[in-house]
Motif scaffolding. Structure first.
Motif, PDB file in Angstrom:
ATOM      1  N   VAL A  35       0.855  -1.192   0.000  1.00 31.55           N
ATOM      2  CA  VAL A  35       0.000   0.000   0.000  1.00 31.55           C
ATOM      3  C   VAL A  35       0.886   1.236   0.000  1.00 31.55           C
ATOM      4  CG1 VAL A  35      -1.759   1.281   1.275  1.00 31.55           C
ATOM      5  CG2 VAL A  35      -1.806  -1.224   1.278  1.00 31.55           C
ATOM      6  N   ASP A  36       0.541   2.198  -0.841  1.00 31.14           N
ATOM      7  CA  ASP A  36       1.249   3.475  -0.894  1.00 31.14           C
ATOM      8  C   ASP A  36       0.219   4.583  -0.749  1.00 31.14           C
ATOM      9  OD1 ASP A  36       2.849   5.671  -1.359  1.00 31.14           O
ATOM     10  OD2 ASP A  36       3.335   5.139  -3.419  1.00 31.14           O
ATOM     11  N   GLY A  37       0.173   5.197   0.429  1.00 35.26           N
ATOM     12  CA  GLY A  37      -0.728   6.321   0.655  1.00 35.26           C
ATOM     13  C   GLY A  37      -0.364   7.462  -0.275  1.00 35.26           C
ATOM     14  N   ALA A  38      -1.382   8.105  -0.848  1.00 38.78           N
ATOM     15  CA  ALA A  38      -1.137   9.177  -1.817  1.00 38.78           C
ATOM     16  C   ALA A  38      -0.400  10.346  -1.167  1.00 38.78           C
ATOM     17  CB  ALA A  38      -2.455   9.646  -2.413  1.00 38.78           C
ATOM     18  N   GLY A  39       0.554  10.870  -1.878  1.00 36.93           N
ATOM     19  CA  GLY A  39       1.328  12.004  -1.387  1.00 36.93           C
ATOM     20  C   GLY A  39       2.448  11.566  -0.471  1.00 36.93           C
ATOM     21  N   HIS A  40       2.778  12.426   0.494  1.00 36.82           N
ATOM     22  CA  HIS A  40       3.898  12.164   1.405  1.00 36.82           C
ATOM     23  C   HIS A  40       3.494  12.500   2.830  1.00 36.82           C
ATOM     24  CE1 HIS A  40       6.514  11.724  -2.031  1.00 36.82           C
ATOM     25  NE2 HIS A  40       6.105  12.903  -2.488  1.00 36.82           N
TER      26      HIS A  40
END
Length: 127
Positions: A46-51
């Motif tokens: 999973v890669d949450g959008a943004g930072h």
């Protein structure tokens, strides 16, 4: 970091995961889940959008949702994550379910993701 899931003396799945925390950020939105389920394994990236914190929050919500409902099919898991992530930045993810009884793998990806299955040459099922 590499981890192994074992059944007896043999490794079932060798896996590793790398997360990058951008400079100046206190958290990364990159997270993974690998867990045993009835008849197999569930894996998720999973890669949450943004930072930063908001990306990490979205990824945590997705990982928690997946962990709590890991025994469900991957399409149902994706729907659950979609509902839970409303109001967050959202996330891209890959879900993989291995069914040892049926000798099947199902993969579902949302966003800019891809999947690659690699078997060891010494694996009994290797052609």
């Amino acid at each position: 970091m590499t981890r192994y899931f074992r059944l007896g003396p043999r490794a079932l799945i060798d896996w590793s995961f790398s997360a990058v925390r951008p400079a100046g950020e206190s958290e990364s939105g990159d997270m993974a889940l690998v867990t045993a389920v009835t008849n197999g394994m569930l894996m998720a990236a999973v890669d949450g959008a943004g930072h930063g914190r908001e990306a990490a929050n979205a990824a945590r919500i997705a990982i928690t949702t997946l962990r709590e409902h890991a025994g469900e099919g991957i399409a149902a898991l994706l729907r659950r994550c979609h509902l839970k992530l409303k109001g967050t930045r959202g996330a891209v993810m890959s879900l993989v379910a291995f069914d040892g009884e049926r000798n099947e793998m199902k993969w579902l990806g949302v966003g800019n993701v891809s999947g690659l299955l690699v078997r060891r040459p010494d694996h009994p099922g290797f052609p």
